[in-house]
Design an enzyme around this catalytic site. Structure first.
Site, PDB file in Angstrom:
ATOM      1  N   LYS A  50       0.830  -1.206   0.000  1.00 19.86           N
ATOM      2  CA  LYS A  50       0.000   0.000   0.000  1.00 19.86           C
ATOM      3  C   LYS A  50       0.870   1.265   0.000  1.00 19.86           C
ATOM      4  O   LYS A  50       0.593   2.218  -0.729  1.00 19.86           O
ATOM      5  CB  LYS A  50      -0.940  -0.011   1.224  1.00 19.86           C
ATOM      6  CG  LYS A  50      -2.053  -1.033   1.092  1.00 19.86           C
ATOM      7  CD  LYS A  50      -2.853  -1.224   2.375  1.00 19.86           C
ATOM      8  CE  LYS A  50      -3.855  -2.361   2.198  1.00 19.86           C
ATOM      9  NZ  LYS A  50      -4.610  -2.682   3.418  1.00 19.86           N
ATOM     10  N   GLN A  94      -5.019  -1.053   9.714  1.00 15.92           N
ATOM     11  CA  GLN A  94      -4.828  -2.379   9.123  1.00 15.92           C
ATOM     12  C   GLN A  94      -5.375  -3.467  10.045  1.00 15.92           C
ATOM     13  O   GLN A  94      -5.024  -3.526  11.224  1.00 15.92           O
ATOM     14  CB  GLN A  94      -3.329  -2.600   8.841  1.00 15.92           C
ATOM     15  CG  GLN A  94      -2.998  -3.929   8.185  1.00 15.92           C
ATOM     16  CD  GLN A  94      -3.516  -4.036   6.737  1.00 15.92           C
ATOM     17  OE1 GLN A  94      -3.544  -3.048   6.001  1.00 15.92           O
ATOM     18  NE2 GLN A  94      -3.945  -5.224   6.352  1.00 15.92           N
ATOM     19  N   ASP A 117     -11.003   3.148   3.844  1.00 13.24           N
ATOM     20  CA  ASP A 117     -11.368   1.741   3.657  1.00 13.24           C
ATOM     21  C   ASP A 117     -12.879   1.550   3.532  1.00 13.24           C
ATOM     22  O   ASP A 117     -13.342   0.457   3.190  1.00 13.24           O
ATOM     23  CB  ASP A 117     -10.865   0.901   4.843  1.00 13.24           C
ATOM     24  CG  ASP A 117      -9.611   0.105   4.497  1.00 13.24           C
ATOM     25  OD1 ASP A 117      -9.398  -0.174   3.303  1.00 13.24           O
ATOM     26  OD2 ASP A 117      -8.881  -0.250   5.424  1.00 13.24           O
TER      27      ASP A 117
END
Ligand code: NDP
Length: 283
Positions: A50, A94, A117
């Protein structure tokens, strides 16, 4: 046909890079902040991908890394600091998190306007009502991959195996929005193969290597394999790729399928949040 997510994401990232280069003439760079807890090898590898992708398109990417034994309040304070930082456009926490951390509380602490997200309940609520929302990156990436290969979903029967909040459930909604008829299967589904055999499009997001074989699919189905499993030090999907290959019309490989598209979708979400922060606020 192999649905090459790696190549598609590279092309889409290059297009995004051009947009950002144009923006940089007037505005600051888009900024993605990533919070990582612990040193789980898979998470470290995802984060590396990422960060690299964000930098490759000209975004600023910052990593906030905590030890395994960090407490909820410390991570919460970091999220609040990033919420208040006007330089930050998108933020991700995460997953998975170590057991002592309150995942629901922390995920919801991320400001909706920075929820790169798309895991915040407000974004999920908007999505399920068919309203503009930050879409969860993996399902969003899947729809972009279908679009890149001109695969028309309208009128097709999409069967989804897995009902997680981050993949199975939202992809059901997105494919329904595109005009598909949906079946969602899960661990309590009796006779899984009865359902999977009906699928024109089969999405599998379970986390069990080779759960799906050629006896479970319809000839010429389109397969989107989300699963990432390590078997004998190699990454494999939830679908037995070699077994089904001759029976499908299109399939995503693992690795190189949904993974890179997920990262692209995350960058795109961050870019759209940036546009709202920088462009709309300066008009
Ligand atoms: P979860 O682990 O949250 O959930 C798994 C789902 O599979 C559940 O809905 C469960 O049903 C269902 N399930 C479990 N066993 C069976 C079975 N035998 N038959 C049918 N359904 C079953 O799923 P995620 O969506 O978060 O992740 C799934 C996989 O995808 C993992 O391998 C993960 O690493 C990978 N992944 C990959 C991403 C990428 O970028 N490529 C992104 C996200 C995930 P129930 O609800 O009844 O328990």
């Amino acid at each position: 046909m192999i649905l090459n997510g790696k190549e598609t994401a590279l092309n889409l990232n290059n297009a995004l890079k051009l947009n950002i280069q144009e923006d940089l003439k007037k505005y600051r760079a888009p900024h993605l902040a990533i919070i990582l807890v612990g040193s789980h090898p898979a998470s470290l590898s995802y984060i590396k991908g990422k960060l690299k992708a964000a930098e490759s398109v000209g975004m600023k990417a910052t990593l906030h890394h905590f030890e395994d034994d960090v407490q909820t309040e410390t991570v919460y304070q970091m999220i609040q600091a990033l919420n208040n930082d006007k330089d930050v456009d998108g933020m991700i926490l995460q997953l998975p998190l170590p057991k002592q951390l309150d995942e629901a509380y922390l995920t919801q602490a991320i400001d909706v306007s920075k929820d790169a997200d798309g895991f915040h309940v407000l974004n999920q609520g908007l999505l399920y009502q068919g309203k503009p929302a930050v879409k969860p990156a993996t399902p969003y990436g899947m729809t972009l991959l279908l679009k890149a290969y001109n695969i028309d979903v309208l009128g097709k029967h999409a069967v989804i195996v897995g009902r997680s909040n981050i993949v199975g459930f939202p992809i059901a909604r997105l494919l329904m929005d595109l005009g598909a008829t949906i079946t969602v299967c899960h661990s309590k589904t009796t006779d899984l193969s009865y359902h999977t055999k009906q699928a024109d499009i089969l999405v599998v997001s379970v986390g069990k290597p080779h759960l799906i074989n050629k006896n479970m699919i319809k000839k010429d189905a389109i397969i989107l394999d989300v699963g990432i499993n390590k078997v004998d030090e190699k990454l494999v999907g939830d679908v037995d790729y070699n077994d089904v290959y001759d029976h499908v019309s299109a399939i995503t490989p693992v690795p190189g399928g949904i993974g890179p598209m997920t990262i692209h979708a995350l960058l795109l979400n961050t870019y759209h949040l940036y546009e709202k922060h920088v462009k709309i606020n300066t008009k």
